[in-house]
Design a protein around this motif. Structure first.
Motif, short mmCIF file in Angstrom:
data_model
loop_
_atom_site.label_atom_id
_atom_site.label_comp_id
_atom_site.label_asym_id
_atom_site.label_seq_id
_atom_site.Cartn_x
_atom_site.Cartn_y
_atom_site.Cartn_z
N LEU A 1 0.77 -1.20 0.23
CA LEU A 1 -0.10 0.27 0.08
C LEU A 1 0.66 1.22 0.03
O LEU A 1 2.16 1.31 0.55
N ASN A 2 0.34 2.42 -0.38
CA ASN A 2 1.02 3.59 -0.73
C ASN A 2 0.57 4.72 0.66
O ASN A 2 0.87 5.71 0.47
N VAL A 3 0.12 3.96 1.56
CA VAL A 3 -0.10 4.64 2.83
C VAL A 3 0.36 3.94 3.94
O VAL A 3 0.50 2.58 4.03
N PRO A 4 0.80 4.74 4.98
CA PRO A 4 1.46 3.96 6.09
C PRO A 4 0.51 3.32 6.95
O PRO A 4 -0.56 3.46 6.79
#
Lengths: 457, 457
Positions: free
Chosen positions: B206-209
């Motif tokens: 995912l490109n989200v923490p």
């Protein structure tokens, strides 16, 4: 050129909010905090500054994948319509534009999400449609990207037509709300697309009333022939790349001719080139700031990124030599985005190091370095040429570079009589001088059999 | 039963925010305004009331299609995560749960949207996964729905596993933010799913923490065998249907046994039946309110809706006769949601008119009509049985029915020592007494070849 409510042409400014800033080193700058890129509070504070500066809109780019080199810099993280809904709640006027990919979304979902954003913001939404060529994105959606640029844009064009048809699937007065007559809605005022096209089948009307703006503002950001064709047919605004004023004039002439060929008002499409800004209180301070930002970009990052754009092994590039001759020409496979910079390198005989810098922090856009006066004069000169409606301002570092623009450049633009002192309207269309479009019938493609897939394997 | 930070079991309450209210006539009630269903300000005001009443969460159901009979009543319109992001900005504690369909969304997009909602709300997001059997929805996505319930749930299960794997694709400490070392993120602390499954291929992280809650709260709302299997494997909470306490006890026994078979703590799944509330200051006033609300439901609507559920021509149903014998049994094709009501009709010999009413305003959930004391006593009795963790409160009319619950029923539940006087924690998991899960490796399916599709035709 659109005209504001007065008779004077109105300059338009959008903030291109690329997490920490345009420079790859922005997150390392003292004013930034590494966590800002995923902190909605940061986005809201900056949007409030942009609203105080009477910017037309904030614009969030988007790529639904981790960047290639996440160890070096922040990337687009939070889903942009979620961020814009948060900003909407904390502002009242500034426009809210986000990117969505026509290749990795369903048109019904995107039409609905941006119609919803337009409702919750009372008419401030804009949609920037991109076709997404990134293989890392494709890998997150069980797909692979063909080199076939035209096919990707064919899907993009159908996607865009369909999204617009969905926004127009309600008459403005479809909601009746007649309590006594027990009539909530008039189904005869709904216009389901009944769309059976090459890429998509969408039968039903949107489940959201027509957006406050009629249609959220539609933006297109590709500079290729296919991109310009899509923009000429559909876009209210384009986010363009222009490294020289001559390029901008030629681009405007081309795009306006294409729009006219579609029977549109050639001046009805607003053109916004990106402009990377590095501002100092003196020219010398601005240059020092730029140097300091460059010194914070790991060379490995710049080299790898350029090599990726060129599609070659980084080992082939030497920092202080020109590009190898076979690489120094823009090629078909290359995103239009970067063709300008590569052409510039070829024309100017730049070294690889200089080329990396000439890309404007690695974004492919023009960079300006100087005092607020220098920046304001440059913006005024381009605007007065008639080739641009304004700019996508791309601050070097958001945290202090954007406040510098808002506090120091905006007053100069106002003093020149180019930029508004206060918002004159309420919606993004109002700010941009674009009329609220009337609903119009959309000619839906009709294949004999709808394009249906079982939702199971 | 989970236990709050004290040792006393804590009752949990969610507001099921179904636009104007549960009754089909809610929009016609004097306290309602026809436009509320698409007015974010209405959602925000009600959510603020729910937060003052220390509810655990607001819950937005969703169906990405126009309802079958939009002329009669409002429907789910605004995209729910956009609404919840708006509510997040105007509240600080209340949980935010929305529905997303596993059949008409990409797992990467949903994982990202709910991770983003968890970030912007600082840990208050919940995702209710549904599989969506509605043919009108399928028609908006170029698909058709097979009768094959099991196949839909197989996709739903893979979707859910993958969304969880994406939320776990970052270590909590993957973001390094080391300015001096020029190290933004540690790629060795990313765990791309590299998932090549039956329905989905998702290669990248995912490109989200990682979300503040680790994993947003996962909810499941199906009551079928397949639904319970999905819940037992994955869910933190289930939104169930129970018309009698005996049904609720049997459901809890079944679900907990299934959870134990998955090696989970059987009490680790919170069970929330829906409860439609009609409140009056006297029993008589409550009954009059119910009658008045019924009188405002067009009979044509109730009949058509029941006929739709039963899959028959409305002409076969007579209001004051029992269901035709061949229709009076729950059947396989019928949503579990309605099986309870149909069984009830068969057991109790209800007429069609009574059956429509027994569905609780047409939602298929239990309805309670009475004073605040009656409602609070009923809730307390069910809660003390141990079969439920609380309720999804489904007010008859949101605009005045929910404030009546918040103002009159909640204080009684507090006086009984069952419900919190103030939030003890900050996240939805805190409210629900659910621990923040540690990241864990996900066993990704590995087919020899990834499931790839060209994104062009």
């Amino acid at each position: 050129m659109t005209v504001s409510m007065g008779s004077r042409p109105q300059l338009h400014l959008n903030l291109n909010f690329l997490n920490a800033g345009t420079f790859a080193s922005a997150w390392r700058w003292p004013a930034s905090r590494p966590h800002d890129f995923a902190d909605v509070g940061f986005y809201v504070r900056i949007a409030q500054i942009a609203e105080r500066a009477t910017f037309d809109a904030v614009f969030l780019a988007d790529v639904p994948a981790l960047s290639d080199r996440p160890e070096f810099r922040p990337f687009n993280a939070l889903e942009p319509t979620i961020v814009l809904a948060s900003i909407a709640a904390a502002t009242s006027r500034i426009g809210l534009i986000a990117t969505a990919s026509s290749s990795f979304n369903e048109p019904y979902n995107v039409a609905r999400r941006f119609a919803s954003l337009d409702h919750v913001s009372h008419g401030r939404a804009g949609l920037n449609v991109v076709t997404t060529a990134d293989p890392a994105v494709a890998g997150n959606f069980g797909a692979q990207v063909r080199a076939d640029h035209a096919a990707r844009y064919r899907r993009g064009a159908e996607f865009t037509s369909l999204v617009k048809a969905l926004w127009d699937s309600w008459d403005d007065d479809a909601l009746v709300g007649d309590r006594d007559g027990a009539r909530f809605l008039d189904p005869s005022r709904l216009h389901p697309p009944d769309w059976r096209g090459e890429h998509f089948t969408v039968l039903g009307a949107l489940n959201v009333p027509r957006p406050p703006q009629g249609q959220p503002v539609l933006v297109q950001a590709g500079g290729s022939d296919d991109g310009k064709a899509l923009a000429a047919a559909h876009a209210d605004a384009v986010f363009s790349v222009a490294h020289t004023l001559e390029d901008a004039v030629a681009y405007a002439r081309d795009l306006r001719a294409r729009a006219a060929a579609h029977g549109r008002d050639p001046d009805g499409i607003l053109i916004f080139p990106g402009l990377v800004t590095v501002i100092g209180s003196t020219e010398e301070e601005a240059r020092r700031r730029e140097e300091a930002l460059w010194d914070l970009v790991p060379l490995e990052y710049g080299l790898r990124r350029l090599a990726g754009i060129l599609g070659v092994d980084p080992a082939r590039l030497r920092l202080d030599a020109p590009l190898p001759a076979d690489l120094a020409l823009p090629r078909d496979g290359m995103q239009t985005f970067f063709k300008g910079a590569v052409s510039l390198a070829a024309r100017g005989g730049l070294t690889v190091r200089e080329l990396i810098r000439a890309q404007g922090g690695g974004t492919g856009h023009r960079i300006i370095v100087g005092t607020p006066e220098t920046v304001a004069d440059d913006i005024a000169r381009w605007f007065r040429s008639g080739a641009v409606a304004g700019f996508n301002i791309m601050p070097d570092v958001i945290a202090d570079g954007f406040p510098a623009f808002a506090d120091a450049v905006v007053p100069l633009l106002r003093r020149k009589g180019l930029f508004r002192h206060a918002y004159e309207g309420a919606t993004l269309r109002d700010h941009l001088g674009l009329p609220r479009p009337a609903r119009r019938p959309h000619a839906a493609p009709l294949r004999p059999e709808p394009l249906l897939e079982d939702i199971q394997p």
